[in-house]
Enzyme design. Structure first.
Site, PDB file in Angstrom:
ATOM      1  N   CYS A 119       0.853  -1.174   0.000  1.00  0.00           N
ATOM      2  CA  CYS A 119       0.000   0.000   0.000  1.00  0.00           C
ATOM      3  C   CYS A 119       0.895   1.232   0.000  1.00  0.00           C
ATOM      4  CB  CYS A 119      -0.944  -0.003   1.199  1.00  0.00           C
ATOM      5  SG  CYS A 119      -2.340   1.141   1.023  1.00  0.00           S
ATOM      6  N   CYS A 121      -0.178   4.490   1.598  1.00  0.00           N
ATOM      7  CA  CYS A 121      -0.575   5.578   2.500  1.00  0.00           C
ATOM      8  C   CYS A 121       0.510   5.951   3.503  1.00  0.00           C
ATOM      9  CB  CYS A 121      -1.880   5.228   3.221  1.00  0.00           C
ATOM     10  SG  CYS A 121      -1.821   3.717   4.204  1.00  0.00           S
ATOM     11  N   CYS A 129      -3.816   6.618  -0.488  1.00  0.00           N
ATOM     12  CA  CYS A 129      -3.230   5.391  -1.034  1.00  0.00           C
ATOM     13  C   CYS A 129      -2.911   5.485  -2.521  1.00  0.00           C
ATOM     14  CB  CYS A 129      -4.160   4.217  -0.758  1.00  0.00           C
ATOM     15  SG  CYS A 129      -4.461   3.952   1.012  1.00  0.00           S
ATOM     16  N   LYS A 198     -12.071  -4.739   2.222  1.00  0.00           N
ATOM     17  CA  LYS A 198     -11.516  -3.849   3.235  1.00  0.00           C
ATOM     18  C   LYS A 198     -12.457  -2.666   3.403  1.00  0.00           C
ATOM     19  CE  LYS A 198      -7.392  -1.109   4.386  1.00  0.00           C
ATOM     20  NZ  LYS A 198      -6.052  -0.701   3.918  1.00  0.00           N
ATOM     21  N   ARG A 208      -3.180   3.786  12.726  1.00  0.00           N
ATOM     22  CA  ARG A 208      -2.658   4.991  12.092  1.00  0.00           C
ATOM     23  C   ARG A 208      -1.609   5.671  12.965  1.00  0.00           C
ATOM     24  NH1 ARG A 208      -8.537   6.644   9.471  1.00  0.00           N
ATOM     25  NH2 ARG A 208      -8.458   4.999   7.885  1.00  0.00           N
ATOM     26  N   ARG A 220     -11.022   7.947   3.436  1.00  0.00           N
ATOM     27  CA  ARG A 220     -10.744   6.918   2.426  1.00  0.00           C
ATOM     28  C   ARG A 220     -12.016   6.237   1.920  1.00  0.00           C
ATOM     29  NH1 ARG A 220      -5.691   5.151   6.102  1.00  0.00           N
ATOM     30  NH2 ARG A 220      -4.227   6.691   5.272  1.00  0.00           N
ATOM     31  N   GLU A 236     -16.567  -7.811  -4.784  1.00  0.00           N
ATOM     32  CA  GLU A 236     -15.130  -7.509  -4.716  1.00  0.00           C
ATOM     33  C   GLU A 236     -14.289  -8.785  -4.743  1.00  0.00           C
ATOM     34  OE1 GLU A 236     -13.395  -4.854  -4.883  1.00  0.00           O
ATOM     35  OE2 GLU A 236     -14.649  -3.146  -4.352  1.00  0.00           O
ATOM     36  N   LYS A 251     -11.284  -7.304   6.271  1.00  0.00           N
ATOM     37  CA  LYS A 251     -10.728  -6.384   7.254  1.00  0.00           C
ATOM     38  C   LYS A 251     -11.712  -5.239   7.483  1.00  0.00           C
ATOM     39  CE  LYS A 251      -6.711  -3.383   8.100  1.00  0.00           C
ATOM     40  NZ  LYS A 251      -5.470  -2.821   7.550  1.00  0.00           N
ATOM     41  N   SER A 277      -6.336  -3.081  14.745  1.00  0.00           N
ATOM     42  CA  SER A 277      -5.777  -2.376  15.897  1.00  0.00           C
ATOM     43  C   SER A 277      -6.826  -1.950  16.915  1.00  0.00           C
ATOM     44  CB  SER A 277      -5.004  -1.147  15.422  1.00  0.00           C
ATOM     45  OG  SER A 277      -5.854  -0.264  14.689  1.00  0.00           O
ATOM     46  N   TYR A 316      -2.463  -8.858  16.425  1.00  0.00           N
ATOM     47  CA  TYR A 316      -1.412  -8.374  17.318  1.00  0.00           C
ATOM     48  C   TYR A 316      -1.347  -9.207  18.594  1.00  0.00           C
ATOM     49  CZ  TYR A 316      -2.075  -4.502  14.100  1.00  0.00           C
ATOM     50  OH  TYR A 316      -2.208  -3.754  12.955  1.00  0.00           O
TER      51      TYR A 316
END
Length: 327
Positions: A119, A121, A129, A198, A208, A220, A236, A251, A277, A316
């Protein structure tokens, strides 16, 4: 019917419950995200993501060794460059931070799979992006010119040693462009894990901070999906499959388990769920305040992702989860 049928019979002991358990999460299901930054001996904890760090390449290698020793098969790399520009040079340059990290990991831990987030960004001055229309302050990315940047980025990442390319910008045709770029460069055997569904989600906030990728204006929503839409996700993924995707991603994960299920039902490709996150940070914050049992909530959540159809889980929590599963 009761009293002949008593489902509780199969719940009467830990051994029996384990024997009839339908869904099992293992280390092999997990992918651990890593954030690479310039410098050496750098380990900056992300304030909004306790336990997650921005790491210099030498520290990334140490982390990769630990991940591999735990039995986690793959990491996904994100990069924070020293300098940003409108060309996203740090994303596709052969000396980019992700490229350096990928090469170092493959040299130190050859059997650990390296997935490169593809990506732009993190690398653009505006935080969007791709290329923007001149004077546009809404965040409308120019689709087709951006495909050329993504193609260059993917090829550069593959040259650096990435085992899997994971395009996440949600540009129309990005899988096809990257597939053709990889094939032309001799990387026909590098698979593509597409961020196929996404969403433009509020759950990305802490990421971020970690990736220094907040857009400087606009949002976005002209390229990421509307959280209200489900059928669009199937469209998609069908397009990405036709363009050559080898694996598909949904996501975020927690609020989109219906989408994970629908995507899995619609395809025979491996499906990944990104436990993002915001989902991670909510668990961490509640656990630090003593409101929940972090271990139990995390393992229950990961199990629910797999039960909903995910074959792979980017999280994570991966290292902690493996330690808890091994107890």
């Amino acid at each position: 019917m009761f009293p002949i049928n008593r489902p509780r019979r199969l719940r009467s002991s830990p051994q029996l419950r384990r024997m009839v358990q339908e869904t099992v999460v293992t280390a092999s299901d997990l992918i651990y995200p890593l954030f690479a930054v310039p410098g050496s001996s750098v380990a900056n904890e992300v304030v909004s993501m306790p336990g997650v760090y921005q790491l210099s390449v030498d520290k990334i290698v140490d982390e990769a060794k630990e991940v591999y020793d735990l039995g986690i098969p793959a990491v996904i790399l994100f990069g924070i460059p020293e300098d940003k520009d409108v060309e996203a040079t740090g994303a596709w340059h052969d000396c980019g931070i992700v490229q350096k990290a990928a090469t170092a990991i493959k040299e130190a831990v050859p059997e650990l799979l390296v997935i490169a987030d593809t990506c732009l960004c993190e690398y653009t001055t505006h935080g969007h992006c791709g290329y923007l229309e001149t004077g546009d302050l809404t965040g409308r990315v120019l689709n087709d010119p951006t495909l050329e940047l993504l193609k260059k980025t993917a090829v550069s990442q593959a040259k650096a040693g990435a085992d899997i390319i994971a395009p996440s910008g949600m540009m129309d045709g990005f899988v096809s462009a990257i597939r053709s770029g990889l094939d032309e460069a001799g990387f026909q055997n590098i698979p593509i894990l597409s961020y196929a569904a996404k969403y433009a989600s509020a759950y990305y906030g802490p990421f971020r901070d970690a990736a220094d990728s907040s857009p400087s204006f606009g949002d976005r929503r002209t390229y990421q999906m509307d959280p209200a839409n489900g059928t669009e996700a199937i469209k998609e993924i069908e397009l990405d499959i036709a363009e050559g995707a080898d694996m598909l991603m949904v996501k975020p994960a927690l609020a989109y388990m219906d989408i994970i299920w629908r995507v899995k039902e619609a395809t025979n490709l491996p499906v990944a769920a990104y436990n993002v996150s915001g989902e991670y940070s909510m668990v961490k914050a509640a656990a630090l305040n003593g409101w929940i049992d972090e271990k139990k909530v995390t393992l229950e959540t990961l199990t629910s992702f797999k039960r909903s159809g995910a074959d792979l889980i980017l999280t994570y929590h991966a290292k902690d989860a493996v330690r808890w599963l091994n107890e």
